[in-house]
Design an enzyme around this catalytic site. Structure first.
Site, PDB file in Angstrom:
ATOM      1  N   HIS A  12       0.536 -10.798  12.274  1.00  0.00           N
ATOM      2  CA  HIS A  12      -0.197 -10.958  13.768  1.00  0.00           C
ATOM      3  C   HIS A  12      -1.490 -10.740  14.009  1.00  0.00           C
ATOM      4  CE1 HIS A  12       1.619  -6.698  14.125  1.00  0.00           C
ATOM      5  NE2 HIS A  12       0.214  -6.675  13.899  1.00  0.00           N
ATOM      6  N   HIS A  59      -0.508  -2.136  19.828  1.00  0.00           N
ATOM      7  CA  HIS A  59      -1.746  -1.468  19.275  1.00  0.00           C
ATOM      8  C   HIS A  59      -2.609  -0.686  20.255  1.00  0.00           C
ATOM      9  CE1 HIS A  59      -0.322  -4.660  16.665  1.00  0.00           C
ATOM     10  NE2 HIS A  59      -0.941  -4.185  15.356  1.00  0.00           N
ATOM     11  N   HIS A 192      -1.086  -4.003   4.321  1.00  0.00           N
ATOM     12  CA  HIS A 192      -2.266  -3.766   4.785  1.00  0.00           C
ATOM     13  C   HIS A 192      -2.667  -2.382   5.244  1.00  0.00           C
ATOM     14  CE1 HIS A 192      -0.542  -5.083   8.726  1.00  0.00           C
ATOM     15  NE2 HIS A 192      -1.664  -4.876   9.268  1.00  0.00           N
ATOM     16  N   GLU A 239       4.148  -2.038   9.443  1.00  0.00           N
ATOM     17  CA  GLU A 239       4.803  -3.013  10.382  1.00  0.00           C
ATOM     18  C   GLU A 239       6.039  -3.809   9.872  1.00  0.00           C
ATOM     19  OE1 GLU A 239       0.579  -3.886  12.617  1.00  0.00           O
ATOM     20  OE2 GLU A 239       1.207  -5.459  11.398  1.00  0.00           O
TER      21      GLU A 239
HETATM   22  C1  DHB Z   1      -5.515  -6.786  11.344  1.00  0.00           C
HETATM   23  C2  DHB Z   1      -4.230  -6.734  11.122  1.00  0.00           C
HETATM   24  C3  DHB Z   1      -3.283  -6.280  12.116  1.00  0.00           C
HETATM   25  O1  DHB Z   1      -1.972  -6.088  11.728  1.00  0.00           O
HETATM   26  C4  DHB Z   1      -3.706  -6.087  13.113  1.00  0.00           C
HETATM   27  O2  DHB Z   1      -2.825  -5.407  14.154  1.00  0.00           O
HETATM   28  C5  DHB Z   1      -5.010  -6.050  13.217  1.00  0.00           C
HETATM   29  C6  DHB Z   1      -5.936  -6.396  12.753  1.00  0.00           C
HETATM   30  C7  DHB Z   1      -6.413  -7.334  10.322  1.00  0.00           C
HETATM   31  O3  DHB Z   1      -6.164  -7.746   9.106  1.00  0.00           O
HETATM   32  O4  DHB Z   1      -7.617  -7.542  10.763  1.00  0.00           O
HETATM   33 FE    FE Z   2      -0.902  -5.030  13.587  1.00  0.00          FE
END
Ligand code: DHB
Ligand code: FE
Length: 278
Positions: A12, A59, A192, A239
């Site tokens: 997302h 978020h 991530h 997540e």
């Molecule tokens: C990014 C990934 C995310 O899950 C998010 O909520 C905000 C930014 C990213 O990789 O930039």
């Molecule tokens: Fe996110």
């Protein structure tokens, strides 16, 4: 009795919303990511969902660190987005399905999940970006039940708890009176980490393990603690908890219709997985 068609799980990342706004879907950077979606939309359009249960994490738009429910369920007639500071446009309001929301709330509380019920709830990029990817022409044909899981502020719920939470939601949907087709959309991940010493961390081996387990062995993910998930997937890779809960909703056996995995989009290992309930 309503029918759960299956699930579509997708990353997302806000930058995807920016790429959609700028029409960059065919650019070299974006094409491998966006190419996963036409077949996912073909599958979904053939199955005509009436209601979409969106499992995501907020978020900081609706919940901030001062008040962070572990599990929150939207029960509003409509959900709107707002500027989160990513520089991406807000989207059209999304119609809610409070009748199904309350049926789910009744069931999960009966199953001893103490949820926060939200008769007003703003939805952030984690809900809206996947909707834009799946309904690029607009979402007039669907209503949603947004379900927010805390993947942000520790302590996080365990994968085991998220799977059980999903199973309870699935029970509620299947018992829901009108004969509706319900699709689960789970969002976020995969691996991530956006901040700290490990910023930029991605773990393709663990992502592959998760994608394989999610098809028919989601309980394999229940053995991890939420801290182990953070270690293996990165702090925002937590997540994956949304995907685990989503798989719990579908329940039973599933068939993988499609998978698309691409590194990186922004700072994230992007993934798309379509599972059909069998
Ligand atoms: C990014 C990934 C995310 O899950 C998010 O909520 C905000 C930014 C990213 O990789 O930039
Ligand atoms: Fe996110």
């Amino acid at each position: 009795m309503s029918n759960i068609i299956g699930s579509i799980s997708a990353s997302h990342i806000p930058a995807i919303g920016g790429a959609i706004a700028k029409g960059l879907q065919h650019d070299e950077y974006w094409k491998p990511f966006f190419d996963g979606f036409p077949p996912a939309r073909a599958w979904l359009n053939a199955r005509k969902p009436d209601i979409v249960v969106v499992v995501y994490n907020d978020h900081g738009l609706n919940f901030f660190l001062d008040k962070m429910p572990t599990f929150a369920i939207g029960a509003a007639p409509v959900y709107t987005s707002e500027d989160e500071g990513w520089g991406i446009p807000t989207v059209a309001p999304v119609p809610g399905a409070p009748d199904l929301s309350w049926a789910i709330i009744e069931q999960v509380v009966a199953d001893e999940f103490d949820v926060t019920t939200c008769q007003e709830m703003l939805v952030d990029h984690a809900c809206t970006v996947p909707l834009q990817l799946l309904w690029p022409e607009g979402w007039e044909s669907i209503r949603i039940v947004p379900i927010a899981i805390n993947t942000v502020q520790h302590p996080l719920p365990s994968p085991k708890r998220c799977l059980a939470f999903g199973q309870s939601i699935g029970k509620a949907i299947r018992a829901f009176g009108p004969e509706l087709n319900v699709l689960v959309v789970s969002t976020g991940g995969l691996s991530h980490q956006l901040e700290g010493e490990r910023a930029g961390f991605i773990n393709p081996e663990f992502d592959d393990l998760c994608l394989n387990a999610l098809i028919n062995k989601p309980e394999l993910l229940s053995k991890y603690s939420s801290h182990e998930i953070v270690e293996l997937a990165g702090s925002q890779g937590a997540e994956i908890l949304n995907w685990i809960a989503g798989r719990g909703i579908v329940g039973g056996e599933a068939r993988e219709v499609l998978r698309n995995y691409h590194i990186p989009i922004s700072n994230t290992a992007s993934a798309l997985q379509v599972l059909e309930a069998v």
